[in-house]
Design an enzyme around this catalytic site. Structure first.
Site, PDB file in Angstrom:
ATOM      1  N   GLY A  17       0.820  -1.206   0.000  1.00  0.00           N
ATOM      2  CA  GLY A  17       0.000   0.000   0.000  1.00  0.00           C
ATOM      3  C   GLY A  17       0.854   1.257   0.000  1.00  0.00           C
ATOM      4  O   GLY A  17       0.350   2.358   0.193  1.00  0.00           O
ATOM      5  N   THR A  18       2.142   1.109  -0.238  1.00  0.00           N
ATOM      6  CA  THR A  18       3.073   2.230  -0.181  1.00  0.00           C
ATOM      7  C   THR A  18       2.695   3.339  -1.148  1.00  0.00           C
ATOM      8  O   THR A  18       2.555   4.494  -0.748  1.00  0.00           O
ATOM      9  CB  THR A  18       4.505   1.738  -0.498  1.00  0.00           C
ATOM     10  OG1 THR A  18       4.831   0.684   0.391  1.00  0.00           O
ATOM     11  CG2 THR A  18       5.510   2.862  -0.367  1.00  0.00           C
ATOM     12  N   TRP A  20      -0.038   3.882  -2.753  1.00  0.00           N
ATOM     13  CA  TRP A  20      -1.367   4.421  -2.462  1.00  0.00           C
ATOM     14  C   TRP A  20      -1.279   5.449  -1.334  1.00  0.00           C
ATOM     15  O   TRP A  20      -1.823   6.546  -1.430  1.00  0.00           O
ATOM     16  CB  TRP A  20      -2.301   3.272  -2.095  1.00  0.00           C
ATOM     17  CG  TRP A  20      -3.761   3.615  -2.067  1.00  0.00           C
ATOM     18  CD1 TRP A  20      -4.353   4.805  -2.402  1.00  0.00           C
ATOM     19  CD2 TRP A  20      -4.821   2.749  -1.684  1.00  0.00           C
ATOM     20  NE1 TRP A  20      -5.700   4.723  -2.255  1.00  0.00           N
ATOM     21  CE2 TRP A  20      -6.021   3.470  -1.807  1.00  0.00           C
ATOM     22  CE3 TRP A  20      -4.865   1.435  -1.253  1.00  0.00           C
ATOM     23  CZ2 TRP A  20      -7.250   2.920  -1.503  1.00  0.00           C
ATOM     24  CZ3 TRP A  20      -6.099   0.883  -0.961  1.00  0.00           C
ATOM     25  CH2 TRP A  20      -7.272   1.622  -1.082  1.00  0.00           C
ATOM     26  N   TRP A  43       8.020  10.052  -5.324  1.00  0.00           N
ATOM     27  CA  TRP A  43       9.269   9.867  -4.587  1.00  0.00           C
ATOM     28  C   TRP A  43       9.891  11.200  -4.180  1.00  0.00           C
ATOM     29  O   TRP A  43      10.754  11.220  -3.313  1.00  0.00           O
ATOM     30  CB  TRP A  43      10.272   9.022  -5.383  1.00  0.00           C
ATOM     31  CG  TRP A  43      10.536   9.543  -6.763  1.00  0.00           C
ATOM     32  CD1 TRP A  43      11.425  10.501  -7.125  1.00  0.00           C
ATOM     33  CD2 TRP A  43       9.878   9.124  -7.957  1.00  0.00           C
ATOM     34  NE1 TRP A  43      11.372  10.724  -8.476  1.00  0.00           N
ATOM     35  CE2 TRP A  43      10.427   9.880  -9.019  1.00  0.00           C
ATOM     36  CE3 TRP A  43       8.876   8.186  -8.244  1.00  0.00           C
ATOM     37  CZ2 TRP A  43      10.016   9.737 -10.336  1.00  0.00           C
ATOM     38  CZ3 TRP A  43       8.484   8.049  -9.564  1.00  0.00           C
ATOM     39  CH2 TRP A  43       9.045   8.809 -10.587  1.00  0.00           C
ATOM     40  N   HIS A  70      10.641   1.364   4.662  1.00  0.00           N
ATOM     41  CA  HIS A  70      10.349  -0.030   4.964  1.00  0.00           C
ATOM     42  C   HIS A  70      11.189  -0.477   6.165  1.00  0.00           C
ATOM     43  O   HIS A  70      11.231  -1.661   6.479  1.00  0.00           O
ATOM     44  CB  HIS A  70      10.666  -0.934   3.769  1.00  0.00           C
ATOM     45  CG  HIS A  70       9.640  -0.885   2.679  1.00  0.00           C
ATOM     46  ND1 HIS A  70       8.303  -1.063   2.894  1.00  0.00           N
ATOM     47  CD2 HIS A  70       9.771  -0.691   1.343  1.00  0.00           C
ATOM     48  CE1 HIS A  70       7.654  -0.980   1.747  1.00  0.00           C
ATOM     49  NE2 HIS A  70       8.517  -0.745   0.791  1.00  0.00           N
ATOM     50  N   ARG A  92      -0.523  -5.544   5.377  1.00  0.00           N
ATOM     51  CA  ARG A  92      -1.302  -6.291   4.404  1.00  0.00           C
ATOM     52  C   ARG A  92      -1.197  -7.780   4.702  1.00  0.00           C
ATOM     53  O   ARG A  92      -0.244  -8.230   5.334  1.00  0.00           O
ATOM     54  CB  ARG A  92      -0.799  -6.008   2.989  1.00  0.00           C
ATOM     55  CG  ARG A  92      -1.740  -6.505   1.912  1.00  0.00           C
ATOM     56  CD  ARG A  92      -1.357  -5.981   0.557  1.00  0.00           C
ATOM     57  NE  ARG A  92      -2.354  -6.346  -0.426  1.00  0.00           N
ATOM     58  CZ  ARG A  92      -2.295  -6.014  -1.689  1.00  0.00           C
ATOM     59  NH1 ARG A  92      -1.313  -5.280  -2.132  1.00  0.00           N
ATOM     60  NH2 ARG A  92      -3.232  -6.389  -2.525  1.00  0.00           N
ATOM     61  N   SER A 100       3.720 -10.100  -3.777  1.00  0.00           N
ATOM     62  CA  SER A 100       4.196  -8.790  -4.198  1.00  0.00           C
ATOM     63  C   SER A 100       5.713  -8.705  -4.096  1.00  0.00           C
ATOM     64  O   SER A 100       6.388  -8.206  -5.007  1.00  0.00           O
ATOM     65  CB  SER A 100       3.542  -7.705  -3.333  1.00  0.00           C
ATOM     66  OG  SER A 100       4.034  -6.442  -3.665  1.00  0.00           O
ATOM     67  N   TYR A 155      -4.144  -2.653   4.491  1.00  0.00           N
ATOM     68  CA  TYR A 155      -4.474  -2.420   3.096  1.00  0.00           C
ATOM     69  C   TYR A 155      -5.944  -2.767   2.851  1.00  0.00           C
ATOM     70  O   TYR A 155      -6.655  -2.056   2.155  1.00  0.00           O
ATOM     71  CB  TYR A 155      -3.545  -3.273   2.228  1.00  0.00           C
ATOM     72  CG  TYR A 155      -3.814  -3.154   0.750  1.00  0.00           C
ATOM     73  CD1 TYR A 155      -3.237  -2.118   0.004  1.00  0.00           C
ATOM     74  CD2 TYR A 155      -4.623  -4.072   0.088  1.00  0.00           C
ATOM     75  CE1 TYR A 155      -3.464  -2.020  -1.351  1.00  0.00           C
ATOM     76  CE2 TYR A 155      -4.858  -3.967  -1.269  1.00  0.00           C
ATOM     77  CZ  TYR A 155      -4.282  -2.948  -1.981  1.00  0.00           C
ATOM     78  OH  TYR A 155      -4.515  -2.847  -3.323  1.00  0.00           O
TER      79      TYR A 155
END
Length: 161
Positions: A17-18, A20, A43, A70, A92, A100, A155
């Site tokens: 979900g980064t 998003w 970014w 992360h 998630r 993923s 998520y």
């Protein structure tokens, strides 16, 4: 970073979900103004803590600023712990994380080749991937004593809205 760390107001960590959240948070911080979303790459709007150009990007942002990482809790810099920065931790389903991560490892040239999916499952479960075991990552942040400075969201909860 030239500005005090506490001015890096929001962090969010994500196992999924980064991208998003990199779209949602700037909208919230800018009162719904779409201009940054439409004109600045994500970014640069919400830079990565682990990125080499972080200091250059972060110092150009106006407060309140957002960053993404992360990093497990144990790898967060000391200045984070001394700050009042708020955290949004997006989680998630681990099966989705596994799939993923596998495809991301295939795509990202800076990561080791994941091998077959079965080989990657073993690496993932053993924690032989970047930042270690997914369960340790989640547990580290869940047990961090951040009080009301941290919001946990999944998520799947984001999809329900």
């Amino acid at each position: 970073l030239q500005q005090p760390f506490y001015r890096l107001f929001y962090y969010f960590l994500s196992s999924a979900g980064t991208i998003w959240m990199q779209e949602i948070l700037p909208l919230l911080l800018n009162g719904g103004d779409l201009t940054p979303i439409q004109t600045i790459p994500n970014w640069d709007r919400v830079p990565w803590l682990e990125e080499k150009r972080l200091a250059v990007i972060a110092d150009t942002l106006t407060a309140p600023r957002a960053m993404v990482t992360h990093f497990p809790f144990r790898l967060m810099p000391p200045s984070f712990h001394a700050s009042k920065a708020k955290v949004i931790y997006v989680m998630r389903n681990p099966k989705d994380i596994l799939v993923s991560s596998y495809y991301f490892h295939q795509m990202a040239e800076f990561l080791d080749d994941p091998g077959t999916f079965d080989e990657f499952i073993e690496k993932f479960l053993d924690g032989n991937v970047m930042f270690g075991k997914w369960t340790d990552h989640v547990k580290g942040w869940r047990t961090a004593e951040l009080g009301d400075r941290i919001l946990f969201i999944t998520y799947e909860e984001m999809c329900q809205v």
